[in-house]
Design a protein around this motif. Structure first.
Motif, PDB file in Angstrom:
ATOM      1  N   UNK A 172     -16.739 -19.341   5.539  1.00 48.09           N
ATOM      2  CA  UNK A 172     -15.332 -19.736   5.358  1.00 48.09           C
ATOM      3  C   UNK A 172     -14.400 -18.541   5.541  1.00 48.09           C
ATOM      4  N   UNK A 173     -14.853 -17.354   5.093  1.00 45.25           N
ATOM      5  CA  UNK A 173     -14.005 -16.161   5.232  1.00 45.25           C
ATOM      6  C   UNK A 173     -13.677 -15.890   6.701  1.00 45.25           C
ATOM      7  N   UNK A 174     -14.566 -16.233   7.604  1.00 44.28           N
ATOM      8  CA  UNK A 174     -14.310 -16.029   9.043  1.00 44.28           C
ATOM      9  C   UNK A 174     -13.083 -16.801   9.502  1.00 44.28           C
ATOM     10  N   UNK A 175     -13.008 -18.069   9.107  1.00 41.49           N
ATOM     11  CA  UNK A 175     -11.851 -18.909   9.477  1.00 41.49           C
ATOM     12  C   UNK A 175     -10.584 -18.364   8.835  1.00 41.49           C
ATOM     13  N   UNK A 176     -10.703 -17.913   7.581  1.00 35.52           N
ATOM     14  CA  UNK A 176      -9.529 -17.391   6.870  1.00 35.52           C
ATOM     15  C   UNK A 176      -8.994 -16.139   7.559  1.00 35.52           C
ATOM     16  N   UNK A 177      -9.897 -15.177   7.820  1.00 42.47           N
ATOM     17  CA  UNK A 177      -9.467 -13.880   8.380  1.00 42.47           C
ATOM     18  C   UNK A 177      -8.930 -14.049   9.796  1.00 42.47           C
ATOM     19  N   UNK A 178      -9.612 -14.834  10.636  1.00 44.42           N
ATOM     20  CA  UNK A 178      -9.178 -14.951  12.038  1.00 44.42           C
ATOM     21  C   UNK A 178      -7.920 -15.799  12.172  1.00 44.42           C
ATOM     22  N   UNK A 179      -7.734 -16.774  11.266  1.00 44.17           N
ATOM     23  CA  UNK A 179      -6.470 -17.530  11.273  1.00 44.17           C
ATOM     24  C   UNK A 179      -5.315 -16.584  10.965  1.00 44.17           C
ATOM     25  N   UNK A 180      -5.501 -15.732   9.950  1.00 49.88           N
ATOM     26  CA  UNK A 180      -4.443 -14.772   9.588  1.00 49.88           C
ATOM     27  C   UNK A 180      -4.202 -13.779  10.708  1.00 49.88           C
ATOM     28  N   UNK A 181      -5.255 -13.263  11.317  1.00 53.02           N
ATOM     29  CA  UNK A 181      -5.119 -12.280  12.407  1.00 53.02           C
ATOM     30  C   UNK A 181      -4.358 -12.894  13.587  1.00 53.02           C
ATOM     31  N   UNK A 182      -4.691 -14.134  13.941  1.00 53.94           N
ATOM     32  CA  UNK A 182      -4.046 -14.755  15.105  1.00 53.94           C
ATOM     33  C   UNK A 182      -2.588 -15.120  14.826  1.00 53.94           C
ATOM     34  N   UNK A 183      -2.311 -15.664  13.645  1.00 53.33           N
ATOM     35  CA  UNK A 183      -0.909 -15.995  13.324  1.00 53.33           C
ATOM     36  C   UNK A 183      -0.069 -14.725  13.268  1.00 53.33           C
ATOM     37  N   UNK A 184      -0.659 -13.655  12.694  1.00 51.82           N
ATOM     38  CA  UNK A 184       0.092 -12.391  12.611  1.00 51.82           C
ATOM     39  C   UNK A 184       0.366 -11.842  14.009  1.00 51.82           C
ATOM     40  N   UNK A 185      -0.599 -11.998  14.913  1.00 53.81           N
ATOM     41  CA  UNK A 185      -0.374 -11.511  16.289  1.00 53.81           C
ATOM     42  C   UNK A 185       0.748 -12.291  16.966  1.00 53.81           C
ATOM     43  N   UNK A 186       0.752 -13.615  16.799  1.00 54.89           N
ATOM     44  CA  UNK A 186       1.820 -14.443  17.396  1.00 54.89           C
ATOM     45  C   UNK A 186       3.187 -14.036  16.867  1.00 54.89           C
ATOM     46  N   UNK A 187       3.250 -13.665  15.577  1.00 54.07           N
ATOM     47  CA  UNK A 187       4.527 -13.224  14.999  1.00 54.07           C
ATOM     48  C   UNK A 187       4.911 -11.830  15.502  1.00 54.07           C
ATOM     49  N   UNK A 188       3.914 -10.964  15.722  1.00 51.06           N
ATOM     50  CA  UNK A 188       4.221  -9.636  16.287  1.00 51.06           C
ATOM     51  C   UNK A 188       4.808  -9.805  17.686  1.00 51.06           C
ATOM     52  N   UNK A 189       4.238 -10.769  18.440  1.00 52.53           N
ATOM     53  CA  UNK A 189       4.704 -11.011  19.818  1.00 52.53           C
ATOM     54  C   UNK A 189       6.160 -11.483  19.815  1.00 52.53           C
ATOM     55  N   UNK A 190       6.478 -12.465  18.970  1.00 46.63           N
ATOM     56  CA  UNK A 190       7.858 -12.992  18.977  1.00 46.63           C
ATOM     57  C   UNK A 190       8.826 -11.993  18.349  1.00 46.63           C
ATOM     58  N   UNK A 191       8.373 -11.246  17.335  1.00 48.86           N
ATOM     59  CA  UNK A 191       9.252 -10.216  16.754  1.00 48.86           C
ATOM     60  C   UNK A 191       9.543  -9.132  17.783  1.00 48.86           C
ATOM     61  N   UNK A 192       8.544  -8.768  18.567  1.00 45.05           N
ATOM     62  CA  UNK A 192       8.735  -7.771  19.631  1.00 45.05           C
ATOM     63  C   UNK A 192       9.704  -8.273  20.686  1.00 45.05           C
ATOM     64  N   UNK A 193       9.604  -9.565  20.998  1.00 43.69           N
ATOM     65  CA  UNK A 193      10.521 -10.148  21.991  1.00 43.69           C
ATOM     66  C   UNK A 193      11.951 -10.151  21.461  1.00 43.69           C
ATOM     67  N   UNK A 194      12.128 -10.484  20.179  1.00 40.86           N
ATOM     68  CA  UNK A 194      13.477 -10.483  19.589  1.00 40.86           C
ATOM     69  C   UNK A 194      14.102  -9.095  19.691  1.00 40.86           C
ATOM     70  N   UNK A 195      13.331  -8.070  19.348  1.00 40.59           N
ATOM     71  CA  UNK A 195      13.848  -6.688  19.403  1.00 40.59           C
ATOM     72  C   UNK A 195      14.155  -6.282  20.843  1.00 40.59           C
ATOM     73  N   UNK A 196      13.281  -6.695  21.773  1.00 40.92           N
ATOM     74  CA  UNK A 196      13.471  -6.328  23.186  1.00 40.92           C
ATOM     75  C   UNK A 196      14.731  -6.980  23.744  1.00 40.92           C
ATOM     76  N   UNK A 197      14.977  -8.242  23.392  1.00 39.33           N
ATOM     77  CA  UNK A 197      16.182  -8.934  23.884  1.00 39.33           C
ATOM     78  C   UNK A 197      17.426  -8.245  23.327  1.00 39.33           C
ATOM     79  N   UNK A 198      17.389  -7.896  22.033  1.00 39.46           N
ATOM     80  CA  UNK A 198      18.541  -7.195  21.431  1.00 39.46           C
ATOM     81  C   UNK A 198      18.802  -5.876  22.144  1.00 39.46           C
ATOM     82  N   UNK A 199      17.724  -5.222  22.614  1.00 43.60           N
ATOM     83  CA  UNK A 199      17.862  -3.918  23.286  1.00 43.60           C
ATOM     84  C   UNK A 199      18.065  -4.079  24.788  1.00 43.60           C
TER      85      UNK A 199
END
Ligand SMILES: CNc1nc2c(CCNCc3ccccc3)c3nc(N)[nH]c(=O)c3cc2[nH]1
Length: 372
Positions: free
Chosen positions: A326-353
């Motif tokens: 079960x820990x595998x599903x927990x850790x990889x779900x968190x890792x993938x959601x966090x990556x998707x948020x890093x991607x969109x946060x990076x895009x927001x900063x890039x558009x502002x710049x």
């Protein structure tokens, strides 16, 4: 006075950086919205979803109307109280899930009748009932009921479904009754036909919506078809309203959507892929089921801002996946959601710049270089 408002903060070509203010908090766009199908983002506590950077998550009319029931959720204080997520929730209207999950579906001008895939009970979803259910759930952003067809399709079929969806848009707007504390989005249909798409966009605008979803995509068409439809349609949509590309997607779909003027995305992929042992990183996706990881003591990504990418070896993550812990599903779900948020946060900063094209090029280069 409408309590849900979109502000455009910056734009860079077709890409936009915005913010939607709602009674339950703000949504920074471009936004990735994790899917919480049955009132939970699978394998994640709500506070963990927030910690990944998500401002908003998705609930689902189809699943929740069947179980536990919309009236029951309302009696328990609404979906936010039920799942203890106090920030914005967006719900889909249920039509897409009926067509992809339910049995014995019958679609008429009035709506769609179907048998529950859970217990076979009969149900009806109309534009009016869908608005009622999403209101009972106390959703902050709700969708019209629409008909989404798979691609490729005959033009006549695309036209029929688009015109039905426009009539349902009108009924949805009437049933919505201008509620001030939540937003109603129309959904653009029309398959991969530019003329049908333009007619759908114009028809929705003459009815008037708080935001415009782009439906009928990510239904089996190649990525270049999706991108062409997006490039054709976003210039036809109001610049001062959010655009939401439904059901999309993988990181490169999202980056391409941002470059073509999309503000909001949802997809089951990051959590589903996580449960199947796939980890999303700056270098691209790593299949941790693969035996090549079983002696690899390196962390997933020692330079990642996410502690979970630095804490364990690839060998351990491989072990968790192989043993279906079960820990595998927990850790990889968190890792993938966090990556998707890093991607969109990076895009927001890039558009502002004013550097979205550099950001996109750098991101794609890192994916291609892949230290997998
Ligand atoms: C995956 N590709 C794809 N998804 C589409 C969806 C569903 C979006 N995701 C909503 C959801 C909410 C909670 C739980 C699970 C999913 C659509 N929804 C509507 N209403 N109309 C569409 O045209 C349409 C097209 C889609 N393509």
């Amino acid at each position: 006075m409408k309590q849900v408002n979109f502000s455009l903060i910056a734009s860079d070509g077709m890409a936009r950086r915005g913010r939607i203010d709602t009674p339950r908090g703000e949504i920074n766009t471009p936004a990735f919205m994790p899917v919480g199908t049955a009132g939970t983002v699978k394998a994640m506590y709500p506070e963990q979803v927030r910690e990944t950077g998500a401002d908003i998550l998705l609930g689902n009319t189809y699943h929740l109307m069947l179980r536990p029931g919309a009236e029951r959720v309302a009696g328990l204080g609404g979906l936010h109280t039920f799942m203890d997520w106090q920030r914005p929730i967006l719900t889909d209207s249920g039509g897409f899930q009926v067509m992809s999950l339910a049995k014995l579906r019958k679609l008429t001008e009035k709506g769609v009748t179907f048998k529950s895939h859970i217990d076979g009970s009969s149900h009806e979803l109309t534009p009016e009932r869908s608005i009622e259910i999403q209101t009972l759930l106390d959703s902050d952003i709700i969708m019209q009921l629409d008909e989404c067809i798979a691609l490729p399709a005959e033009r006549k079929e695309m036209e029929r479904a688009m015109e039905l969806s426009l009539r349902w848009a009108d009924r949805s707007k009437t049933a919505f009754n201008n509620q001030a504390n939540r937003a109603l989005f129309g959904i653009v249909q029309g398959g991969d036909d530019p003329e049908l798409r333009a007619r759908s966009a114009a028809g929705l605008q003459s009815i008037g919506f708080d935001g415009y979803s782009i439906g009928g995509l990510a239904v089996g068409e190649p990525q270049e078809v999706m991108f062409r439809v997006l490039s054709d349609i976003t210039p036809e949509l109001p610049w001062d309203r959010p655009r939401y590309l439904m059901g999309v997607g993988k990181p490169d779909d999202i980056l391409g959507g941002i470059e073509r003027g999309v503000d909001m995305f949802d997809c089951v992929h990051p959590t589903r892929a996580g449960r199947h042992g796939h980890a999303y990183t700056r270098f691209g996706v790593i299949n941790l089921k693969n035996a090549r990881h079983k002696d690899d003591h390196r962390p997933l990504d020692e330079a990642s801002p996410n502690p979970n990418c630095r804490r364990w070896s690839r060998a351990y993550l491989h072990h968790l996946v192989r043993t279906e812990e079960i820990l595998g599903a927990m850790v990889l779900s968190q890792i993938n959601l966090a990556y998707y948020q890093e991607l969109t946060a990076g895009a927001r900063a890039a558009i502002e710049a004013g550097r979205i094209s550099d950001f996109a090029a750098e991101t794609r280069a890192a994916w291609a270089a892949g230290d997998l």
